[in-house]
Write a protein that holds these residues in place. Structure first.
Motif, PDB file in Angstrom:
ATOM      1  N   PHE A 145      33.261  43.790  36.945  1.00 16.39           N
ATOM      2  CA  PHE A 145      32.745  42.939  35.876  1.00 16.39           C
ATOM      3  C   PHE A 145      33.844  42.038  35.306  1.00 16.39           C
ATOM      4  O   PHE A 145      33.629  40.842  35.084  1.00 16.39           O
ATOM      5  CB  PHE A 145      32.135  43.788  34.757  1.00 16.39           C
ATOM      6  N   LEU A 146      35.040  42.589  35.088  1.00 15.21           N
ATOM      7  CA  LEU A 146      36.140  41.781  34.546  1.00 15.21           C
ATOM      8  C   LEU A 146      36.583  40.704  35.534  1.00 15.21           C
ATOM      9  O   LEU A 146      36.944  39.597  35.123  1.00 15.21           O
ATOM     10  CB  LEU A 146      37.314  42.676  34.146  1.00 15.21           C
ATOM     11  N   ASP A 147      36.546  41.007  36.834  1.00 20.22           N
ATOM     12  CA  ASP A 147      36.853  39.978  37.842  1.00 20.22           C
ATOM     13  C   ASP A 147      35.815  38.862  37.794  1.00 20.22           C
ATOM     14  O   ASP A 147      36.163  37.677  37.877  1.00 20.22           O
ATOM     15  CB  ASP A 147      36.908  40.584  39.242  1.00 20.22           C
ATOM     16  N   HIS A 148      34.548  39.238  37.647  1.00 19.43           N
ATOM     17  CA  HIS A 148      33.487  38.232  37.503  1.00 19.43           C
ATOM     18  C   HIS A 148      33.734  37.389  36.252  1.00 19.43           C
ATOM     19  O   HIS A 148      33.582  36.165  36.275  1.00 19.43           O
ATOM     20  CB  HIS A 148      32.123  38.918  37.431  1.00 19.43           C
ATOM     21  N   TRP A 149      34.113  38.021  35.157  1.00 18.72           N
ATOM     22  CA  TRP A 149      34.402  37.314  33.901  1.00 18.72           C
ATOM     23  C   TRP A 149      35.499  36.275  34.120  1.00 18.72           C
ATOM     24  O   TRP A 149      35.375  35.127  33.708  1.00 18.72           O
ATOM     25  CB  TRP A 149      34.825  38.327  32.837  1.00 18.72           C
ATOM     26  N   ARG A 150      36.591  36.687  34.758  1.00 17.59           N
ATOM     27  CA  ARG A 150      37.722  35.773  34.970  1.00 17.59           C
ATOM     28  C   ARG A 150      37.336  34.581  35.851  1.00 17.59           C
ATOM     29  O   ARG A 150      37.810  33.471  35.637  1.00 17.59           O
ATOM     30  CB  ARG A 150      38.888  36.528  35.599  1.00 17.59           C
TER      31      ARG A 150
END
Length: 89
Positions: free
Chosen positions: A51-56
């Motif tokens: 999820f954090l990779d998607h956010w970035r």
């Protein structure tokens, strides 16, 4: 039909809560808060990091900090030996 969350818990997943602080590009002086919850595996947290990779990649908001809480809801019960006998009549 069995609940997906229940199956995940039986496979060792626990409830993970992430408190994500971020800055929006249109208001860079304001610190915003986003709360995220999902079943994930500690201590690696693959679902959270995806999820954090998607956010970035996809969201135009700069991450400030992430706080993580994790609780495994289904776990072995605790057993304690107690000296004595209790008679029930």
């Amino acid at each position: 039909m069995v609940d997906r969350a229940f199956i995940a818990q039986l496979q060792g997943y626990g409830l993970t809560t992430a408190e994500i602080h971020y800055y929006r590009p249109d208001a860079p002086s304001l610190l915003q808060l986003f709360l995220w919850q999902e079943y994930d595996l500690a201590p690696d947290f693959p679902v959270l990091f995806d999820f954090l990779d998607h956010w970035r990649r996809e969201i135009e908001a700069a991450l400030h900090s992430v706080r993580i809480a994790h609780e495994q809801l289904i776990r072995p019960s605790e057993w304690r030996a107690i000296d004595g006998i209790i008679s029930i009549q």
